[in-house]
Design a protein around this motif. Structure first.
Motif, PDB file in Angstrom:
ATOM      1  N   ARG A 175       0.828  -1.213   0.000  1.00  0.00           N
ATOM      2  CA  ARG A 175       0.000   0.000   0.000  1.00  0.00           C
ATOM      3  C   ARG A 175       0.860   1.259   0.000  1.00  0.00           C
ATOM      4  O   ARG A 175       0.542   2.254  -0.653  1.00  0.00           O
ATOM      5  N   ARG A 176       1.961   1.218   0.737  1.00  0.00           N
ATOM      6  CA  ARG A 176       2.878   2.365   0.716  1.00  0.00           C
ATOM      7  C   ARG A 176       3.494   2.535  -0.669  1.00  0.00           C
ATOM      8  O   ARG A 176       3.645   3.667  -1.160  1.00  0.00           O
ATOM      9  N   LEU A 177       3.877   1.407  -1.296  1.00  0.00           N
ATOM     10  CA  LEU A 177       4.406   1.481  -2.657  1.00  0.00           C
ATOM     11  C   LEU A 177       3.377   2.073  -3.612  1.00  0.00           C
ATOM     12  O   LEU A 177       3.697   2.936  -4.432  1.00  0.00           O
ATOM     13  N   ALA A 178       2.127   1.612  -3.511  1.00  0.00           N
ATOM     14  CA  ALA A 178       1.073   2.092  -4.394  1.00  0.00           C
ATOM     15  C   ALA A 178       0.783   3.563  -4.150  1.00  0.00           C
ATOM     16  O   ALA A 178       0.524   4.324  -5.096  1.00  0.00           O
ATOM     17  N   SER A 179       0.820   3.988  -2.897  1.00  0.00           N
ATOM     18  CA  SER A 179       0.561   5.396  -2.584  1.00  0.00           C
ATOM     19  C   SER A 179       1.627   6.303  -3.183  1.00  0.00           C
ATOM     20  O   SER A 179       1.320   7.346  -3.777  1.00  0.00           O
ATOM     21  N   GLN A 180       2.898   5.908  -3.044  1.00  0.00           N
ATOM     22  CA  GLN A 180       3.985   6.708  -3.611  1.00  0.00           C
ATOM     23  C   GLN A 180       3.916   6.727  -5.135  1.00  0.00           C
ATOM     24  O   GLN A 180       4.140   7.769  -5.763  1.00  0.00           O
ATOM     25  N   ALA A 181       3.603   5.584  -5.745  1.00  0.00           N
ATOM     26  CA  ALA A 181       3.507   5.526  -7.205  1.00  0.00           C
ATOM     27  C   ALA A 181       2.362   6.385  -7.708  1.00  0.00           C
ATOM     28  O   ALA A 181       2.492   7.090  -8.720  1.00  0.00           O
ATOM     29  N   ARG A 182       1.231   6.341  -7.037  1.00  0.00           N
ATOM     30  CA  ARG A 182       0.087   7.161  -7.448  1.00  0.00           C
ATOM     31  C   ARG A 182       0.408   8.653  -7.345  1.00  0.00           C
ATOM     32  O   ARG A 182       0.064   9.438  -8.223  1.00  0.00           O
ATOM     33  N   GLU A 183       1.077   9.029  -6.277  1.00  0.00           N
ATOM     34  CA  GLU A 183       1.438  10.434  -6.101  1.00  0.00           C
ATOM     35  C   GLU A 183       2.411  10.894  -7.191  1.00  0.00           C
ATOM     36  O   GLU A 183       2.296  12.003  -7.721  1.00  0.00           O
ATOM     37  N   ALA A 184       3.374  10.031  -7.545  1.00  0.00           N
ATOM     38  CA  ALA A 184       4.337  10.400  -8.591  1.00  0.00           C
ATOM     39  C   ALA A 184       3.663  10.511  -9.948  1.00  0.00           C
ATOM     40  O   ALA A 184       3.933  11.437 -10.720  1.00  0.00           O
ATOM     41  N   LEU A 185       2.770   9.574 -10.263  1.00  0.00           N
ATOM     42  CA  LEU A 185       2.102   9.586 -11.569  1.00  0.00           C
ATOM     43  C   LEU A 185       1.122  10.741 -11.704  1.00  0.00           C
ATOM     44  O   LEU A 185       0.862  11.215 -12.818  1.00  0.00           O
ATOM     45  N   SER A 186       0.571  11.199 -10.603  1.00  0.00           N
ATOM     46  CA  SER A 186      -0.425  12.272 -10.672  1.00  0.00           C
ATOM     47  C   SER A 186       0.164  13.577 -11.190  1.00  0.00           C
ATOM     48  O   SER A 186      -0.561  14.432 -11.703  1.00  0.00           O
ATOM     49  N   HIS A 187       1.487  13.749 -11.096  1.00  0.00           N
ATOM     50  CA  HIS A 187       2.115  14.990 -11.573  1.00  0.00           C
ATOM     51  C   HIS A 187       2.174  15.039 -13.104  1.00  0.00           C
ATOM     52  O   HIS A 187       2.174  16.136 -13.686  1.00  0.00           O
ATOM     53  N   LEU A 188       2.235  13.886 -13.744  1.00  0.00           N
ATOM     54  CA  LEU A 188       2.450  13.864 -15.191  1.00  0.00           C
ATOM     55  C   LEU A 188       1.277  14.458 -15.966  1.00  0.00           C
ATOM     56  O   LEU A 188       1.468  15.096 -16.999  1.00  0.00           O
ATOM     57  N   GLU A 189       0.052  14.231 -15.498  1.00  0.00           N
ATOM     58  CA  GLU A 189      -1.117  14.666 -16.250  1.00  0.00           C
ATOM     59  C   GLU A 189      -1.293  16.179 -16.240  1.00  0.00           C
ATOM     60  O   GLU A 189      -2.092  16.716 -16.992  1.00  0.00           O
ATOM     61  N   ARG A 190      -0.514  16.889 -15.398  1.00  0.00           N
ATOM     62  CA  ARG A 190      -0.634  18.356 -15.314  1.00  0.00           C
ATOM     63  C   ARG A 190       0.540  19.085 -15.962  1.00  0.00           C
ATOM     64  O   ARG A 190       0.645  20.301 -15.856  1.00  0.00           O
ATOM     65  N   LEU A 191       1.421  18.348 -16.631  1.00  0.00           N
ATOM     66  CA  LEU A 191       2.610  18.964 -17.206  1.00  0.00           C
ATOM     67  C   LEU A 191       2.315  19.533 -18.593  1.00  0.00           C
ATOM     68  O   LEU A 191       1.703  18.864 -19.430  1.00  0.00           O
ATOM     69  N   PRO A 192       2.759  20.758 -18.880  1.00  0.00           N
ATOM     70  CA  PRO A 192       2.556  21.307 -20.230  1.00  0.00           C
ATOM     71  C   PRO A 192       3.369  20.566 -21.286  1.00  0.00           C
ATOM     72  O   PRO A 192       3.003  20.568 -22.461  1.00  0.00           O
ATOM     73  N   GLU A 193       4.484  19.951 -20.884  1.00  0.00           N
ATOM     74  CA  GLU A 193       5.304  19.215 -21.845  1.00  0.00           C
ATOM     75  C   GLU A 193       4.569  17.985 -22.405  1.00  0.00           C
ATOM     76  O   GLU A 193       4.890  17.500 -23.477  1.00  0.00           O
ATOM     77  N   ILE A 194       3.599  17.491 -21.672  1.00  0.00           N
ATOM     78  CA  ILE A 194       2.870  16.302 -22.119  1.00  0.00           C
ATOM     79  C   ILE A 194       1.875  16.647 -23.214  1.00  0.00           C
ATOM     80  O   ILE A 194       1.669  15.889 -24.164  1.00  0.00           O
ATOM     81  N   GLY A 195       1.265  17.819 -23.111  1.00  0.00           N
ATOM     82  CA  GLY A 195       0.342  18.279 -24.145  1.00  0.00           C
ATOM     83  C   GLY A 195      -0.961  17.500 -24.168  1.00  0.00           C
ATOM     84  O   GLY A 195      -1.497  17.109 -23.122  1.00  0.00           O
ATOM     85  N   PRO A 196      -1.483  17.244 -25.378  1.00  0.00           N
ATOM     86  CA  PRO A 196      -2.789  16.567 -25.485  1.00  0.00           C
ATOM     87  C   PRO A 196      -2.784  15.107 -25.051  1.00  0.00           C
ATOM     88  O   PRO A 196      -3.851  14.496 -24.951  1.00  0.00           O
ATOM     89  N   ASP A 197      -1.608  14.537 -24.803  1.00  0.00           N
ATOM     90  CA  ASP A 197      -1.542  13.135 -24.375  1.00  0.00           C
ATOM     91  C   ASP A 197      -1.665  12.982 -22.862  1.00  0.00           C
ATOM     92  O   ASP A 197      -1.416  11.892 -22.325  1.00  0.00           O
ATOM     93  N   ALA A 198      -2.079  14.049 -22.185  1.00  0.00           N
ATOM     94  CA  ALA A 198      -2.179  13.984 -20.720  1.00  0.00           C
ATOM     95  C   ALA A 198      -3.198  12.952 -20.264  1.00  0.00           C
ATOM     96  O   ALA A 198      -3.077  12.388 -19.174  1.00  0.00           O
ATOM     97  N   TYR A 199      -4.214  12.695 -21.078  1.00  0.00           N
ATOM     98  CA  TYR A 199      -5.245  11.728 -20.680  1.00  0.00           C
ATOM     99  C   TYR A 199      -4.659  10.332 -20.481  1.00  0.00           C
ATOM    100  O   TYR A 199      -5.209   9.515 -19.719  1.00  0.00           O
ATOM    101  N   LEU A 200      -3.557  10.025 -21.179  1.00  0.00           N
ATOM    102  CA  LEU A 200      -2.934   8.714 -21.010  1.00  0.00           C
ATOM    103  C   LEU A 200      -2.441   8.523 -19.579  1.00  0.00           C
ATOM    104  O   LEU A 200      -2.617   7.457 -18.979  1.00  0.00           O
ATOM    105  N   PHE A 201      -1.849   9.558 -19.026  1.00  0.00           N
ATOM    106  CA  PHE A 201      -1.329   9.474 -17.664  1.00  0.00           C
ATOM    107  C   PHE A 201      -2.448   9.617 -16.635  1.00  0.00           C
ATOM    108  O   PHE A 201      -2.332   9.109 -15.521  1.00  0.00           O
ATOM    109  N   ARG A 202      -3.521  10.312 -17.009  1.00  0.00           N
ATOM    110  CA  ARG A 202      -4.670  10.402 -16.112  1.00  0.00           C
ATOM    111  C   ARG A 202      -5.276   9.023 -15.888  1.00  0.00           C
ATOM    112  O   ARG A 202      -5.723   8.687 -14.787  1.00  0.00           O
ATOM    113  N   ASP A 203      -5.283   8.226 -16.934  1.00  0.00           N
ATOM    114  CA  ASP A 203      -5.797   6.868 -16.809  1.00  0.00           C
ATOM    115  C   ASP A 203      -4.934   6.045 -15.856  1.00  0.00           C
ATOM    116  O   ASP A 203      -5.450   5.234 -15.075  1.00  0.00           O
ATOM    117  N   LEU A 204      -3.615   6.240 -15.882  1.00  0.00           N
ATOM    118  CA  LEU A 204      -2.740   5.517 -14.962  1.00  0.00           C
ATOM    119  C   LEU A 204      -3.035   5.889 -13.517  1.00  0.00           C
ATOM    120  O   LEU A 204      -3.044   5.031 -12.627  1.00  0.00           O
TER     121      LEU A 204
END
Length: 302
Positions: A175-204
């Protein structure tokens, strides 16, 4: 070891190319120096990537984006090590660099089955493979929890509490591993460098949330299985105490009856002709014992 693939067609290419996937595994000092010459790696990010057992985290450096994802090796060996991959993404040159200190199964599988794509899609695909390890673990955990719930019903498995506690500790660590992974992945969907592909990381991120909920549900089920087992043990103990109480209650008046006739006091029954005195004594014992047994049976004591 350093391997390079061109993202456009998946063909091998030199380390100086752009638009590539660079995979690095346990590099030597010379290989690490070559990487530093070609790619501007932030020293803090490189230090975290080389550290053994680092937790999942995300950081946005001026040189590149940096993500560490720590996942599970296999759901069938809960005591095994966890897998960790560090991702360096250079938006300008469209380079995705994966750094690991030991072999990672899902990354090797993706390298063999690679097909041309953009670096963002490749990054999402690799992360998706890592997230899938958590789903496999949760599915396997659900089967194990169901087996322990069935074993808890009879209450005759003395090793069950220890097993449940071990699995609970394992679930908490995951659960600690999953919590840290979720927190790290949540940053990707808000990055301007990702552009229109942000939905891919939102799904993760959404999938990691479901993993988190599955682990919480498993932990509650384990607590329930332990409570059922302890209740079954208490019921068995109560049944034993009840039987002992019945036996003690049956013999208490019989002991009193025989004690009276075992005294040195002269009772008039002693003057009865044989065998009327013995008949009176044993009839009293049978009557008292039988009456008590019948009454206890009516009360469902036994």
């Amino acid at each position: 070891m350093i391997r390079v693939k061109r993202l456009a067609d998946g063909s091998p290419c030199g380390p100086l190319a752009e638009g590539v996937w660079v995979d690095v595994e346990a590099p030597t000092d010379q290989e690490l120096a070559t990487l530093k010459e070609r790619y501007t790696l932030n020293p803090l990010a490189l230090e975290d990537a080389r550290e053994i057992g680092h937790w999942s985290r995300f950081e946005r450096y001026p040189e590149h984006l940096f993500l560490i994802l720590r996942t599970l090796e296999t759901p069938h060996r809960p005591k095994s090590r966890t897998e960790r991959v560090s991702y360096f993404y250079f938006p300008q040159s469209q380079v995705l660099l994966t750094f690991r200190n030991e072999p990672v199964d899902y990354l090797e599988q993706e390298w063999k089955s690679f097909y041309p794509c953009s670096p963002i899609v490749l990054w999402q695909r690799l992360l998706d493979r890592g997230v899938e390890t958590f789903f496999e673990y949760v599915d396997n955990l659900s089967d194990r929890v169901e087996e322990m719930e069935e074993e808890s019903l009879p209450g005759d498995t003395p090793t069950l509490p220890r097993t449940v506690l071990e699995v609970r500790r394992e679930v908490l660590a995951t659960r600690r591993l999953a919590s840290q992974a979720r927190e790290a992945l949540s940053h990707l969907e808000r990055l301007p460098e990702i552009g229109p592909d942000a939905y891919l990381f939102r799904d993760l991120t959404d999938r990691m949330m479901r993993v988190y909920e599955g682990l919480d549900a498993a932990r509650e089920s384990l607590s329930g299985a332990l409570e059922v087992h302890l209740s079954a043990q208490n019921n068995k103990l109560n049944q034993v105490v009840q039987r002992l109480t019945v036996i003690s209650t049956l013999f208490l008046p019989l002991t009193l009856w025989t004690g009276i006739y075992g005294t040195n006091v002269k009772l008039h029954e002693y003057n009865w002709p044989e065998p009327f005195g013995a008949i009176f004594l044993w009839s009293g014992l049978l009557l008292i014992g039988g009456s008590l047994a019948w009454w206890m049976k009516r009360q469902d004591w036994w």
